[in-house]
Design a protein around this motif. Structure first.
Motif, short mmCIF file in Angstrom:
data_model
loop_
_atom_site.label_atom_id
_atom_site.label_comp_id
_atom_site.label_asym_id
_atom_site.label_seq_id
_atom_site.Cartn_x
_atom_site.Cartn_y
_atom_site.Cartn_z
N TYR A 1 -5.91 -1.78 6.14
CA TYR A 1 -5.53 -0.94 7.50
C TYR A 1 -6.22 0.37 7.52
N HIS A 2 -6.21 1.42 6.37
CA HIS A 2 -7.05 2.63 6.38
C HIS A 2 -7.95 2.66 5.21
N ALA A 3 -8.16 1.44 4.54
CA ALA A 3 -8.99 1.36 3.38
C ALA A 3 -8.71 2.06 2.32
N TRP A 4 -7.45 2.55 2.02
CA TRP A 4 -7.12 3.19 0.68
C TRP A 4 -7.46 2.04 -0.54
N CYS B 1 -7.06 -1.61 0.79
CA CYS B 1 -6.28 -2.06 2.11
C CYS B 1 -6.76 -2.21 3.13
N CYS C 1 0.81 -1.21 -0.05
CA CYS C 1 -0.03 0.05 0.00
C CYS C 1 0.75 1.33 0.04
N HIS D 1 0.08 4.05 1.36
CA HIS D 1 -0.07 5.00 2.58
C HIS D 1 1.12 4.65 3.45
N ARG D 2 1.13 3.44 4.20
CA ARG D 2 1.94 3.03 5.15
C ARG D 2 2.71 1.60 5.02
N GLY D 3 2.25 1.18 3.90
CA GLY D 3 3.12 -0.22 3.39
C GLY D 3 2.34 -1.65 3.67
N ALA D 4 0.95 -1.40 4.13
CA ALA D 4 0.48 -2.89 4.42
C ALA D 4 0.31 -3.40 2.94
S1 FES Z 1 -1.25 1.12 5.21
FE1 FES Z 1 -2.90 1.14 3.58
S2 FES Z 1 -4.37 2.35 3.87
FE2 FES Z 1 -3.00 2.73 5.47
#
Ligand code: FES
Ligand code: FE2
Lengths: 168, 423
Positions: free
Chosen positions: B104-107, B102, B82, B84-87
Motif C-alpha cells: 500500500y505505502h511500501a513500509w 507492504c 501492516c 501503518h494502516r493495516g493492509a
Molecule cells: S498500510 Fe502498509 S504501508 Fe500503508
C-alpha cells in the motif's frame, strides 16, 4: 503432425470428433452415468485433478485425483454401489464445456484445451466450480475414439474446496 | 445445564454437550478469544520452512499470520497486518523472501518483523519511533518438528502443554523410517459445520466401518484387515491430558521400532520393495515399507491439529458453521531412492483424503449432517458417553477405553470446559 495454420481449427473434422466426445463425457458426468463415462477412457487413460496449477509431473505431486484404469474402476464402484454417503446424497450438477482451443491435431491424436463451468446444487446452495481442461483424445479408424488423458485445473485448486460427492 | 446462557462452560458436562455448542455464534466468538488466542495453535511443520528467508502464511484462530525463518534461522510468527494502516503484507501461501514490503505505502519489514524502512520519512520526523512499530509477534515454539504459536505471553511452555502427548509425537515421527519427516503436499477442503465436529472425529473409531465402507471395499484385503479394529480389544484410546488423546487402531504399529520381523510386508508393495532393495539394505526397506500407512494411531492435539496415521490434519475455525481442513501428506526426507516411497505415499493419501478421496467426502457429509441436525432442539445434548462405564486407567495413569469409545472426545471437551470457564 500437419501444418498449423490449416489444421488448428475447431472445424477440422478430427477436432469436431474430439469435441463431441468431450461433450458426451460432460453429459454422462452430469447424469452420473459413471459406468458409461469410464467406458470413454482408453485402458491406459488417466483422469487427473491436480492441486499445483503448473505441474506436469503428476506422479511426484499430490493431486486431488490421479486415476489410472484401476483407480477409476474402483471410483465408479464407489459412486454407484450405494455405500458412500457422499455419493448417495451428491449434489446435482450442470456443466458447460466450451472455449475450445486445439493444442495439437494429428490423425491419431487431438489435444484440446477448454473451459468448464459447473454449477453444483445441494440443499439450497449453488456452488460454482470453474476450471481449465486439457483433453488428450486418441482417434481411431474404427471410430472408437477414447480419452487418453484428462486434466482438470480448478481456478481455486490451491484453496479449500467443498468435499465433493460428484466428479469434475 | 440449560439455564445459563452467559457461561458456555455450563453447556458441557463430562459425557454430553449441548447441541448449541455447534450453532451459537456468541459461543464461537468466545472460543476464538478464550481458546484459539490463549493456547498453543499449530502453524507449520519445520520442513515447510527449510532455510533462512522461507515463510508460510496461515491463521491462528481467525487472525492471519506469517510464519518465517529469519536470517539467524529462528522461527517467528508475525501478525500479517501492516503497522501503518493495516493492509495484509503477504498474500502468498509460501515462498522465500528477504523481508516483506507492504504493497500500500511500501513500509518494509524484516523477516523477524522489524520495521526497516518507510518511504518519504520526513512527514514522520518526531512523530513515530520505528523501533516501536514492528509487526506484532506471537510466541513461537516447536517440538518434534511441529511449530506452534500463541498470542498468550503467559502460556505455559509448549513442552509442558503437550505433556504426555510428546511420547506419541516422537513415535509418530518414526514413520520416516530413519529419515526426518517432510511435507509432501496438502489437500484443503471446507465443510459447513462447527470446528468441534471435526475435532471429535479424529478419535471417533466408532464411525469408521459405517462411514468408510466404500473405502474399505476398495482397498486390498491386507489393508482392510489392518483397519478392522472394531472388535480388537487391544485397540484402545487414551486421554493424555490437556485435551489431547490418542486412538490406537493398529496397536502393533504404535511404535514402529518395535518389530520382531515376523509381520509379513504387504503384497501390494512388492514392486516397491524390489525397487528399494537395489540400493537399501533389508532392514531399511522393512522400516520404510512397514511405515507406508503411517503409524497405527491418531494423535489428537487440542485444539487444532492431529497426527493421523500418515498425515497431519489441521482445522481452522472460520465461522460457527464453517470449518476449513488441511490434510497434509508427509513422507521421509531422504536420498532420491526414497522418492519411490513418497510417490506411493502420495497415492495412498489421494486414495482416502481430499475433496475427491474415497474417505473424506463421506466424513464431510457426516459432519454436515451433524450441523444441520443440531439446529433442532439446540439444548438437547450431544452424547459423548460411549464406553464411559468401561473406562480404566493405563499403567501410565491415562484414562483408557476401547478404540470405539468416546474417551478422546471427553478429553477434548474437558479442556474446552476448563478454558471456556475460567477467567
Ligand atoms: S498500510 Fe502498509 S504501508 Fe500503508
Ligand atoms: Fe472418518
Amino acid at each position: 503432425m500437419t501444418d498449423a495454420t490449416t489444421v488448428l481449427s475447431t472445424t477440422d473434422p478430427r477436432v469436431v470428433r474430439a469435441i463431441e466426445l468431450i461433450w458426451r463425457e460432460a453429459e454422462l458426468l452430469d447424469r452420473k452415468d459413471y459406468t458409461a463415462w469410464n467406458g470413454l477412457y482408453a485402458d491406459d487413460g488417466l483422469y487427473i485433478i491436480p492441486i499445483d496449477p503448473h505441474t506436469e509431473d503428476f506422479a511426484n505431486t499430490l493431486n486431488m485425483v490421479y486415476d489410472d484404469a484401476r483407480m477409476r474402476q474402483m471410483r465408479v464402484t464407489r459412486m454407484i454401489e450405494g455405500y458412500a454417503i457422499a455419493a448417495v446424497d451428491a449434489a446435482r450438477t450442470v456443466r458447460t464445456v466450451s472455449r475450445f482451443v486445439p493444442e495439437s491435431v494429428a490423425d491419431d491424436e487431438v489435444v484440446l484445451r477448454s473451459a468448464q463451468i459447473l454449477i453444483a446444487y445441494k440443499r439450497g446452495r449453488h456452488d460454482i466450480w470453474a476450471g481449465d481442461l486439457v483433453h488428450r483424445i486418441r482417434l481411431s479408424e474404427a471410430g472408437e475414439d477414447r480419452i487418453a488423458q484428462k486434466v482438470v485445473r480448478l481456478v481455486d485448486s490451491e484453496e479449500a474446496v467443498p468435499a465433493a460427492g460428484f466428479l469434475l | 445445564m440449560t439455564d445459563n446462557t452467559t457461561a458456555p462452560a455450563g453447556l458441557a458436562a463430562g459425557d454430553r454437550v449441548a447441541g448449541r455448542l455447534y450453532t451459537d455464534p456468541d459461543i464461537f466468538d468466545q472460543e476464538l478469544t478464550r481458546i484459539f488466542e490463549r493456547t498453543w495453535v499449530w502453524v507449520a511443520h519445520e520442513s515447510e520452512l527449510p532455510g533462512p528467508g522461507t515463510f508460510k502464511s496461515t491463521h491462528v484462530g481467525k487472525q492471519p499470520v506469517i510464519v518465517t525463518r529469519d536470517r539467524k534461522g529462528e522461527l517467528r510468527t508475525l501478525l500479517n497486518r501492516c503497522r501503518h494502516r493495516g493492509a495484509s503484507i503477504c498474500e502468498k501461501p509460501s515462498g522465500k523472501a528477504n523481508g516483506f514490503t507492504c504493497p500500500y505505502h511500501a513500509w518494509s519489514y524484516g523477516l523477524n518483523g522489524q520495521l526497516r524502512g518507510i518511504p518519504y520519512p520526513d512527514g514522520y520526523e518526531g512523530v513515530i519511533d520505528k523501533s516501536e512499530l514492528s509487526l506484532k509477534k506471537l510466541r513461537t515454539e516447536s517440538y518434534g518438528g511441529l511449530v506452534f504459536a500463541t498470542f498468550n505471553e503467559d502460556a505455559e511452555p509448549l513442552e509442558e502443554f503437550l505433556g504426555d502427548a510428546r511420547l506419541w509425537i516422537d513415535r509418530f515421527m518414526k514413520q520416516g523410517g530413519g529419515y526426518p519427516i517432510k511435507v509432501l503436499g496438502k489437500h484443503q477442503f471446507k465443510f459447513r459445520g462447527n470446528w468441534k465436529i471435526q475435532l471429535e472425529n479424529t478419535t471417533d473409531g466408532y464411525h469408521f466401518p459405517i462411514v468408510h465402507r466404500s473405502w474399505m471395499a476398495s482397498v486390498d484385503a491386507e489393508t482392510a484387515d489392518m483397519m478392522s479394529f472394531m472388535t480388537d480389544p487391544a485397540a484402545i484410546t487414551h486421554d493424555l491430558g490437556n485435551g489431547h488423546s490418542v486412538m490406537q487402531m493398529v496397536p502393533e504399529h504404535s511404535d514402529l521400532d518395535a518389530d520382531d520381523g515376523t509381520e509379513p510386508l504387504q503384497g501390494r508393495f512388492d514392486d516397491l520393495v524390489a525397487e528399494l532393495s537395489k540400493t537399501l539394505d533389508e532392514a531399511q526397506v522393512r522400516k520404510l515399507v512397514r511405515a507406508m500407512h503411517g503409524t497405527g494411531f491418531n494423535l489428537n492435539l487440542f485444539p487444532n491439529v492431529s497426527m493421523s496415521s500418515a498425515f497431519f490434519r489441521v482445522l481452522r475455525p472460520v465461522a460457527v458453521d464453517e470449518t476449513w481442513i488441511e490434510h497434509v501428506a508427509i513422507g521421509p526426507d531422504g536420498p532420491p531412492e526414497v522418492d519411490a516411497v513418497n510417490r506411493e505415499r502420495l497415492r495412498i493419501h489421494e486414495h482416502f483424503q481430499g475433496p475427491f478421496g474415497f474417505g473424506t467426502p463421506d466424513d464431510a457429509e457426516g459432519w454436515d449432517r451433524v450441523q444441520r441436525g443440531a439446529q433442532g432442539a439446540p439444548e438437547m445434548p450431544i452424547l459423548v458417553n460411549r464406553g464411559i462405564g468401561r473406562e480404566t486407567r493405563s499403567a501410565e495413569g491415562w484414562p483408557t477405553a476401547h478404540v470405539t469409545d468416546e474417551t478422546g472426545m471427553r478429553a477434548a471437551y474437558g479442556k474446552w470446559k476448563e478454558m471456556m470457564g475460567d477467567d
